[in-house]
Design an enzyme around this catalytic site. Structure first.
Site, PDB file in Angstrom:
ATOM      1  N   LEU A   6      -5.129   4.705  -1.832  1.00 29.45           N
ATOM      2  CA  LEU A   6      -3.905   4.258  -2.469  1.00 29.45           C
ATOM      3  C   LEU A   6      -3.529   2.887  -2.125  1.00 29.45           C
ATOM      4  O   LEU A   6      -3.761   2.443  -1.179  1.00 29.45           O
ATOM      5  CB  LEU A   6      -2.651   5.147  -1.691  1.00 29.45           C
ATOM      6  CG  LEU A   6      -2.001   6.557  -2.072  1.00 29.45           C
ATOM      7  CD1 LEU A   6      -0.992   7.025  -1.289  1.00 29.45           C
ATOM      8  CD2 LEU A   6      -1.634   6.463  -3.526  1.00 29.45           C
ATOM      9  N   THR A   8      -1.059   1.134  -1.689  1.00 29.50           N
ATOM     10  CA  THR A   8       0.033   0.838  -0.690  1.00 29.50           C
ATOM     11  C   THR A   8      -0.320   1.400   0.696  1.00 29.50           C
ATOM     12  O   THR A   8       0.374   1.113   1.680  1.00 29.50           O
ATOM     13  CB  THR A   8       1.471   1.557  -0.935  1.00 29.50           C
ATOM     14  OG1 THR A   8       1.042   3.011  -1.150  1.00 29.50           O
ATOM     15  CG2 THR A   8       1.939   1.271  -2.403  1.00 29.50           C
ATOM     16  N   CYS A   9      -1.548   1.896   0.895  1.00 31.14           N
ATOM     17  CA  CYS A   9      -1.908   2.132   2.201  1.00 31.14           C
ATOM     18  C   CYS A   9      -2.445   1.179   3.008  1.00 31.14           C
ATOM     19  O   CYS A   9      -3.826   0.808   2.407  1.00 31.14           O
ATOM     20  CB  CYS A   9      -3.106   3.650   1.940  1.00 31.14           C
ATOM     21  SG  CYS A   9      -3.651   4.087   3.481  1.00 31.14           S
ATOM     22  N   ASP A  10      -2.200   0.683   4.169  1.00 32.40           N
ATOM     23  CA  ASP A  10      -2.734  -0.049   4.888  1.00 32.40           C
ATOM     24  C   ASP A  10      -4.168   0.209   5.536  1.00 32.40           C
ATOM     25  O   ASP A  10      -5.008  -0.713   5.429  1.00 32.40           O
ATOM     26  CB  ASP A  10      -1.941  -0.262   6.080  1.00 32.40           C
ATOM     27  CG  ASP A  10      -0.416  -1.228   5.819  1.00 32.40           C
ATOM     28  OD1 ASP A  10      -0.440  -1.748   5.009  1.00 32.40           O
ATOM     29  OD2 ASP A  10       0.498  -0.982   6.529  1.00 32.40           O
ATOM     30  N   ARG A  13      -6.583  -0.310   2.602  1.00 32.73           N
ATOM     31  CA  ARG A  13      -6.628  -1.691   2.239  1.00 32.73           C
ATOM     32  C   ARG A  13      -7.876  -2.279   3.494  1.00 32.73           C
ATOM     33  O   ARG A  13      -8.454  -2.939   2.987  1.00 32.73           O
ATOM     34  CB  ARG A  13      -5.360  -2.552   2.488  1.00 32.73           C
ATOM     35  CG  ARG A  13      -4.586  -2.413   1.015  1.00 32.73           C
ATOM     36  CD  ARG A  13      -3.469  -3.159   1.011  1.00 32.73           C
ATOM     37  NE  ARG A  13      -2.772  -3.175   2.116  1.00 32.73           N
ATOM     38  CZ  ARG A  13      -1.218  -2.893   1.741  1.00 32.73           C
ATOM     39  NH1 ARG A  13      -0.791  -2.418   0.711  1.00 32.73           N
ATOM     40  NH2 ARG A  13      -0.333  -2.708   2.811  1.00 32.73           N
TER      41      ARG A  13
END
Length: 113
Positions: A6, A8-10, A13
């Site tokens: 995702l 938005t997933c740290d 990333r």
């Protein structure tokens, strides 16, 4: 190499950044934006089974008891963000999450991410 993630997933990333720094150029599949192809979903369920469902996610908490009782395949087809992530496929090597075992499998190190 492919990574199901995702944007938005740290953790996702961090994994993508570490993979790129190690010289990999993974194909990033955002499960929210891109969805999960039926063949991929079947392969993921076959490989990880019930462990693929993230029962601590906000999506899970919003499901009814009836929905929660569904089969993993049906749950993930309807709610791809329920998938634990990242899932990384590098040839025949598949990993779930970004802990030491996944880091060692894909970049040969167990610290720093």
């Amino acid at each position: 190499m492919r990574i199901f993630s995702l944007k938005t997933c740290d953790t996702c990333r961090k994994a993508i950044k570490a993979l790129r720094a190690a010289g990999h150029d993974p194909v990033v599949i955002d499960v929210r934006a891109d969805g999960i192809a039926e063949a991929d979903l079947t392969a993921l369920i076959d490989r990880f089974g019930d462990d693929l469902i993230n029962r601590s996610s906000a999506t899970w908490r919003q499901l009814s008891d009836t929905e929660r009782a569904g089969a993993p395949h049906a749950l993930l087809a309807a709610h791809p963000t329920l998938m634990k992530r990242p899932v990384i496929q590098n040839g025949d090597v598949w990993t779930l999450g970004w802990k030491a075992d996944a880091q060692a499998a894909h970049i040969g190190q167990t610290s720093g991410a």
